[in-house]
Design a protein around this motif. Structure first.
Motif, PDB file in Angstrom:
ATOM      1  N   VAL A 155       0.842  -1.192   0.000  1.00 47.84           N
ATOM      2  CA  VAL A 155       0.000   0.000   0.000  1.00 47.84           C
ATOM      3  C   VAL A 155       0.881   1.247   0.000  1.00 47.84           C
ATOM      4  O   VAL A 155       0.652   2.191  -0.766  1.00 47.84           O
ATOM      5  N   PHE A 156       1.915   1.269   0.845  1.00 47.28           N
ATOM      6  CA  PHE A 156       2.820   2.418   0.936  1.00 47.28           C
ATOM      7  C   PHE A 156       3.523   2.645  -0.399  1.00 47.28           C
ATOM      8  O   PHE A 156       3.610   3.775  -0.886  1.00 47.28           O
ATOM      9  N   ARG A 157       4.037   1.545  -1.022  1.00 44.54           N
ATOM     10  CA  ARG A 157       4.734   1.678  -2.296  1.00 44.54           C
ATOM     11  C   ARG A 157       3.791   2.182  -3.393  1.00 44.54           C
ATOM     12  O   ARG A 157       4.173   3.014  -4.217  1.00 44.54           O
ATOM     13  N   SER A 158       2.555   1.697  -3.400  1.00 41.55           N
ATOM     14  CA  SER A 158       1.618   2.155  -4.434  1.00 41.55           C
ATOM     15  C   SER A 158       1.247   3.619  -4.226  1.00 41.55           C
ATOM     16  O   SER A 158       1.098   4.374  -5.192  1.00 41.55           O
ATOM     17  N   LEU A 159       1.131   4.053  -2.974  1.00 41.13           N
ATOM     18  CA  LEU A 159       0.858   5.464  -2.706  1.00 41.13           C
ATOM     19  C   LEU A 159       2.043   6.333  -3.145  1.00 41.13           C
ATOM     20  O   LEU A 159       1.842   7.407  -3.728  1.00 41.13           O
ATOM     21  N   ALA A 160       3.263   5.876  -2.888  1.00 37.42           N
ATOM     22  CA  ALA A 160       4.454   6.626  -3.317  1.00 37.42           C
ATOM     23  C   ALA A 160       4.430   6.797  -4.838  1.00 37.42           C
ATOM     24  O   ALA A 160       4.696   7.894  -5.361  1.00 37.42           O
ATOM     25  N   LYS A 161       4.084   5.722  -5.529  1.00 41.07           N
ATOM     26  CA  LYS A 161       4.018   5.777  -6.991  1.00 41.07           C
ATOM     27  C   LYS A 161       2.931   6.750  -7.450  1.00 41.07           C
ATOM     28  O   LYS A 161       3.136   7.534  -8.375  1.00 41.07           O
ATOM     29  N   GLU A 162       1.769   6.708  -6.803  1.00 42.30           N
ATOM     30  CA  GLU A 162       0.677   7.630  -7.139  1.00 42.30           C
ATOM     31  C   GLU A 162       1.104   9.083  -6.969  1.00 42.30           C
ATOM     32  O   GLU A 162       0.684   9.956  -7.730  1.00 42.30           O
ATOM     33  N   TYR A 163       1.920   9.341  -5.965  1.00 38.48           N
ATOM     34  CA  TYR A 163       2.417  10.685  -5.702  1.00 38.48           C
ATOM     35  C   TYR A 163       3.609  11.038  -6.600  1.00 38.48           C
ATOM     36  O   TYR A 163       4.119  12.152  -6.546  1.00 38.48           O
ATOM     37  N   GLY A 164       4.098  10.059  -7.383  1.00 37.98           N
ATOM     38  CA  GLY A 164       5.237  10.289  -8.256  1.00 37.98           C
ATOM     39  C   GLY A 164       6.548  10.422  -7.491  1.00 37.98           C
ATOM     40  O   GLY A 164       7.440  11.167  -7.908  1.00 37.98           O
ATOM     41  N   ALA A 213      12.002   7.074  -0.397  1.00 36.78           N
ATOM     42  CA  ALA A 213      12.626   8.042   0.510  1.00 36.78           C
ATOM     43  C   ALA A 213      11.869   9.367   0.494  1.00 36.78           C
ATOM     44  O   ALA A 213      11.593   9.956   1.551  1.00 36.78           O
ATOM     45  N   GLU A 214      11.512   9.824  -0.689  1.00 29.88           N
ATOM     46  CA  GLU A 214      10.757  11.079  -0.807  1.00 29.88           C
ATOM     47  C   GLU A 214       9.385  10.960  -0.160  1.00 29.88           C
ATOM     48  O   GLU A 214       8.939  11.865   0.555  1.00 29.88           O
ATOM     49  N   PHE A 215       8.733   9.843  -0.412  1.00 30.37           N
ATOM     50  CA  PHE A 215       7.393   9.652   0.145  1.00 30.37           C
ATOM     51  C   PHE A 215       7.459   9.502   1.664  1.00 30.37           C
ATOM     52  O   PHE A 215       6.588   9.994   2.384  1.00 30.37           O
ATOM     53  N   GLY A 216       8.510   8.847   2.160  1.00 27.95           N
ATOM     54  CA  GLY A 216       8.714   8.734   3.605  1.00 27.95           C
ATOM     55  C   GLY A 216       8.896  10.095   4.243  1.00 27.95           C
ATOM     56  O   GLY A 216       8.355  10.376   5.319  1.00 27.95           O
ATOM     57  N   ALA A 217       9.649  10.973   3.566  1.00 25.26           N
ATOM     58  CA  ALA A 217       9.841  12.335   4.078  1.00 25.26           C
ATOM     59  C   ALA A 217       8.509  13.082   4.102  1.00 25.26           C
ATOM     60  O   ALA A 217       8.217  13.811   5.060  1.00 25.26           O
ATOM     61  N   LEU A 218       7.700  12.898   3.066  1.00 29.68           N
ATOM     62  CA  LEU A 218       6.368  13.520   3.054  1.00 29.68           C
ATOM     63  C   LEU A 218       5.514  12.989   4.205  1.00 29.68           C
ATOM     64  O   LEU A 218       4.835  13.754   4.894  1.00 29.68           O
ATOM     65  N   ALA A 219       5.582  11.683   4.416  1.00 28.87           N
ATOM     66  CA  ALA A 219       4.794  11.070   5.494  1.00 28.87           C
ATOM     67  C   ALA A 219       5.200  11.598   6.865  1.00 28.87           C
ATOM     68  O   ALA A 219       4.379  11.646   7.781  1.00 28.87           O
ATOM     69  N   SER A 256      -1.427  11.772   8.074  1.00 24.78           N
ATOM     70  CA  SER A 256      -2.586  11.097   7.494  1.00 24.78           C
ATOM     71  C   SER A 256      -2.186   9.900   6.639  1.00 24.78           C
ATOM     72  O   SER A 256      -2.951   8.943   6.515  1.00 24.78           O
ATOM     73  N   ILE A 257      -0.985   9.911   6.073  1.00 24.41           N
ATOM     74  CA  ILE A 257      -0.539   8.800   5.230  1.00 24.41           C
ATOM     75  C   ILE A 257      -0.408   7.527   6.062  1.00 24.41           C
ATOM     76  O   ILE A 257      -0.995   6.489   5.734  1.00 24.41           O
ATOM     77  N   ASP A 258       0.345   7.589   7.151  1.00 22.46           N
ATOM     78  CA  ASP A 258       0.486   6.413   8.022  1.00 22.46           C
ATOM     79  C   ASP A 258      -0.847   6.038   8.652  1.00 22.46           C
ATOM     80  O   ASP A 258      -1.183   4.859   8.765  1.00 22.46           O
ATOM     81  N   LEU A 259      -1.584   7.036   9.078  1.00 22.24           N
ATOM     82  CA  LEU A 259      -2.855   6.766   9.757  1.00 22.24           C
ATOM     83  C   LEU A 259      -3.833   6.030   8.844  1.00 22.24           C
ATOM     84  O   LEU A 259      -4.539   5.125   9.295  1.00 22.24           O
ATOM     85  N   ILE A 310      18.847   3.216   5.323  1.00 22.50           N
ATOM     86  CA  ILE A 310      19.086   3.816   6.639  1.00 22.50           C
ATOM     87  C   ILE A 310      18.222   5.071   6.814  1.00 22.50           C
ATOM     88  O   ILE A 310      17.606   5.271   7.865  1.00 22.50           O
ATOM     89  N   GLY A 311      18.146   5.878   5.765  1.00 25.25           N
ATOM     90  CA  GLY A 311      17.310   7.079   5.826  1.00 25.25           C
ATOM     91  C   GLY A 311      15.837   6.753   5.979  1.00 25.25           C
ATOM     92  O   GLY A 311      15.125   7.378   6.784  1.00 25.25           O
ATOM     93  N   ARG A 312      15.378   5.769   5.223  1.00 25.63           N
ATOM     94  CA  ARG A 312      13.972   5.357   5.299  1.00 25.63           C
ATOM     95  C   ARG A 312      13.632   4.834   6.692  1.00 25.63           C
ATOM     96  O   ARG A 312      12.597   5.175   7.263  1.00 25.63           O
ATOM     97  N   GLU A 313      14.514   4.002   7.241  1.00 25.46           N
ATOM     98  CA  GLU A 313      14.253   3.436   8.563  1.00 25.46           C
ATOM     99  C   GLU A 313      14.268   4.513   9.643  1.00 25.46           C
ATOM    100  O   GLU A 313      13.461   4.462  10.580  1.00 25.46           O
ATOM    101  N   ALA A 314      15.162   5.494   9.513  1.00 28.97           N
ATOM    102  CA  ALA A 314      15.200   6.602  10.475  1.00 28.97           C
ATOM    103  C   ALA A 314      13.904   7.406  10.385  1.00 28.97           C
ATOM    104  O   ALA A 314      13.315   7.778  11.413  1.00 28.97           O
ATOM    105  N   SER A 315      13.448   7.653   9.170  1.00 31.46           N
ATOM    106  CA  SER A 315      12.204   8.394   8.950  1.00 31.46           C
ATOM    107  C   SER A 315      11.018   7.646   9.566  1.00 31.46           C
ATOM    108  O   SER A 315      10.194   8.233  10.273  1.00 31.46           O
ATOM    109  N   GLU A 316      10.950   6.348   9.306  1.00 34.16           N
ATOM    110  CA  GLU A 316       9.847   5.548   9.858  1.00 34.16           C
ATOM    111  C   GLU A 316       9.894   5.514  11.375  1.00 34.16           C
ATOM    112  O   GLU A 316       8.863   5.616  12.039  1.00 34.16           O
TER     113      GLU A 316
END
Length: 175
Positions: free
Chosen positions: A34-43, A47-53, A58-61, A123-129
């Protein structure tokens, strides 16, 4: 039966979840997909989508609320995702772990790229999460005390891990 499979990127949760869902006839719901498909929808890349989240809870929620609702209202489900064990209260909860080097190697096999770039991204993604999970839910993703079973996928292949989890499922009394 309600089963949750959680772990960090590249640990093997999706592969093992697919094998278990086939073996036990469970519907599989994957937060990562679901997260990967949302990242793709957002283009965006992950890593970029994680930073947005990080700035848009609301994305995680949305993802997590869907898992909670499924866990509350349906039977014979396998929830796969980093927080799945926290979203389903009455479930057998499994965490699959592996070293960052093993996980990055698997991510490269799946997505391509150089080791250095994927290591930095991971590492960046895991820190963001980790920040998001602590901020939104008060969850320390490194605290594995709530899991019924923790398995190191650097030691066994996906079929052996599936057999280990199957043994636990077949011998646990609260299903």
């Amino acid at each position: 039966m309600l089963l949750t499979i959680s772990g960090l990127p590249g640990s093997g949760t999706t592969t093992v979840s697919r094998l278990l869902s086939e073996k036990y006839g469970l519907e599989m719901v994957s937060a990562g997909e679901v997260f990967r498909s949302l990242a793709k929808e957002y283009g965006m890349n992950l890593a970029e989508f994680g930073a947005l989240a990080e700035s848009d809870e609301s994305i995680d929620l949305k993802i997590d609320e869907r898992q909670k609702e499924i866990a509350r209202t349906r039977d014979d489900i396998l929830l796969e995702g980093r927080l799945a064990g926290h979203m389903a209260k009455k479930a057998m909860k499994v965490w699959i772990k592996a070293s960052v080097d093993v996980r990055v190697g698997r991510i490269i096999t799946r997505e391509g790229g150089s080791f250095e770039a994927k290591l930095s991204e991971t590492i960046g993604r895991e820190a963001s999460e980790s920040i998001r999970y602590r901020t939104i839910y008060g969850i320390d993703i490194n605290d594995l005390s709530g899991y019924d079973l923790v398995i190191d996928s650097g030691k066994w292949n996906q079929f052996q891990i599936t057999n280990i989890i199957s043994s636990a499922i077949d011998n646990i009394s609260y299903f």
